[in-house]
Scaffold this motif. Structure first.
Motif, mmCIF file in Angstrom:
data_model
loop_
_atom_site.group_PDB
_atom_site.id
_atom_site.type_symbol
_atom_site.label_atom_id
_atom_site.label_comp_id
_atom_site.label_asym_id
_atom_site.label_seq_id
_atom_site.Cartn_x
_atom_site.Cartn_y
_atom_site.Cartn_z
ATOM 1 N N PHE A 197 0.810 5.485 0.603
ATOM 2 C CA PHE A 197 0.165 6.710 1.072
ATOM 3 C C PHE A 197 0.657 7.879 0.210
ATOM 4 N N HIS A 253 -7.643 1.897 5.992
ATOM 5 C CA HIS A 253 -7.083 2.807 4.997
ATOM 6 C C HIS A 253 -7.645 2.603 3.594
ATOM 7 N N GLY A 255 -5.909 6.969 2.890
ATOM 8 C CA GLY A 255 -4.469 7.000 2.675
ATOM 9 C C GLY A 255 -3.970 8.301 2.065
ATOM 10 N N TYR A 256 -4.897 9.243 1.772
ATOM 11 C CA TYR A 256 -4.520 10.523 1.193
ATOM 12 C C TYR A 256 -4.421 11.563 2.307
ATOM 13 N N TYR A 315 0.843 -1.203 0.000
ATOM 14 C CA TYR A 315 0.000 0.000 0.000
ATOM 15 C C TYR A 315 0.874 1.248 0.000
ATOM 16 N N TRP A 335 -2.264 12.031 8.535
ATOM 17 C CA TRP A 335 -2.896 10.738 8.392
ATOM 18 C C TRP A 335 -3.217 10.209 9.795
ATOM 19 N N PHE A 378 -0.151 1.251 8.561
ATOM 20 C CA PHE A 378 -1.198 0.735 7.676
ATOM 21 C C PHE A 378 -2.058 -0.331 8.349
#
Length: 428
Positions: free
Chosen positions: A139, A205, A211-212, A137, A222, A200
């Motif tokens: 971000f 997320h 995740g933005y 993943y 975050w 994460f």
């Protein structure tokens, strides 16, 4: 217009909406120079922020849509250079610039008002040396370093074990890189906090585009949700775009400690959204950035007949009179919340997708064009004009040569056939 003082023209132009301003650049060179002037761009943006004008809502579904904030009537497909296919994500906005992700290697910045578009250089994701892992993943975040007036993209890549991707008991360090628009280059951040490797969580997320990063106070934010097995509670993780360092942001003292946390932004101020078992949500605003005691409760929402569950809430913007707050609920609905009456009213926007993420962006004249590309285009235009001028000259000389040659041929023929014509010509 030439009879008007320049300061009067500047004041008139600074009050105009974006669309006519962009068109006025074609009126004359002085108009174009004024509208492209950095001071004018800064002043026009400041006026828009102060008067809450030129605001838009970006809807992020399978495709991207734009809605004028003043009317909130119809969603119009956003026309941008990568819009030929679905799947483009907008992961941030700042001062009228949108940050796009088509793939992890295909990122771009776009100003919808000026139509300027800029691809970011590719920067590979490098796994930790000596480890058997692959990138997972990622971000993203986008914002402005106010001190240097530089716009930056932040990319944080998580890594997974190659043999067991779902094994979260084995945590790798993240790779964090920052792109600078001024330098047009990426820089790797090596000083990372130890808690970042626990950031994460799959379901948290992936839902609602968490995740933005959320931009407030020159910091991207975050949420790291709690990990009960490790004794870790909710944490607001910040990345300061000026110092390019991670920070922990203090949270409000919510009444019930058992809540799911989200972050948002209103008028540039950080918001904390505390969700209690999808039955009630409290929204807090940080009046003074970084000061825990400045957290102030703004509103509280509970389930209704129309909204039977509160899975997600995102504050978007105040109304012009500051008496209401526009909110996105469950990634499906818009509502106005009346701060005085403490009531909600639904907002229907025609043409909007069934599910979406929403974000406010402002129209602006902020420049993002690549200076190298601009210089190249100017050079090409100059070469084109030069070639055109040379062609005209050659054509002119060619015509003159032909006329001279024709005259010479005619004269020779006359002299051959009528020798008496040359008898009176002077010698030499």
């Amino acid at each position: 217009m030439s009879k008007l003082p320049m300061d009067v023209i500047t004041d008139i132009f600074s009050r105009l909406p974006l669309k006519p301003l962009v068109r006025f650049k074609a009126l004359s060179k002085p108009c174009c120079s004024l509208i492209d002037d950095p001071d004018f761009i800064h002043d026009h943006l400041g006026r828009s922020l102060n008067t809450r004008s030129n605001f838009n809502i970006l809807l992020k579904g399978l495709h991207l849509y734009s809605v004028e904030f003043d009317s909130l009537d119809n969603a119009v497909p956003l026309d941008y250079p990568l819009s030929s296919g679905a799947g483009t994500e907008a992961f941030g906005s700042c001062n009228g610039i949108l940050a796009f992700r088509l793939t992890d290697k295909n990122l771009a910045l776009f100003n919808p008002s000026t139509r300027q578009f800029r691809r970011l250089p590719v920067s590979e994701i490098d796994p930790p040396p000596g480890e058997s892992c692959k990138s997972g993943y990622i971000f993203y975040g986008f914002g402005q370093d106010v001190k240097t007036n530089d716009y930056k993209v932040v990319r944080m890549a998580k890594f997974n074990k190659t043999d067991d991707e779902e094994d979260e008991s084995y945590f790798f360090d993240y790779e964090v890189k920052v792109y600078s628009l001024k330098n047009d280059s990426w820089r790797k951040i090596t000083k990372l906090p130890s808690y970042l490797r626990f950031m994460f969580q799959f379901f948290y997320h992936l839902l609602h585009r968490r995740g933005y990063g959320v931009l407030a106070g020159g910091v991207l934010h975050w949420v790291m949700p709690p990990r009960m097995e490790l004794g870790m509670k909710n944490m607001i993780v910040g990345f300061d775009l000026g110092t390019e360092e991670f920070i922990q942001v203090p949270q409000p003292d919510c009444a019930d400690k058992n809540y799911l946390l989200d972050v948002g932004v209103l008028e540039g101020r950080l918001c904390a959204v505390c969700n209690y078992d999808q039955a009630k949500i409290d929204v807090w605003v940080m009046k003074e950035y970084g000061v825990k005691e400045s957290w102030t409760p703004l509103l509280s929402v509970q389930r209704t007949r129309a909204i039977t569950t509160l899975a997600f809430l995102k504050p978007l913007a105040y109304s012009k009179d500051l008496d209401k707050v526009l909110m996105e609920i469950n990634s499906q609905k818009f509502v106005w919340y009346d701060l005085e009456k403490k009531k909600m009213r639904g907002v229907k926007i025609g043409g909007s997708p069934g599910t979406f993420g929403a974000e406010v962006y402002i129209g602006s004249l902020v420049q993002i064009d690549d200076p190298k590309r601009v210089q190249m285009e100017k050079r090409k235009e100059q070469e084109k004009l030069k070639n055109k001028s040379c062609k005209k000259r050659d054509d002119f000389l060619s015509k003159g040569f032909k006329l001279g040659l024709s005259f010479l041929q005619t004269t020779v023929k006359l002299c051959l056939f009528y020798p008496s014509l040359t008898a009176d010509l002077p010698e030499g």
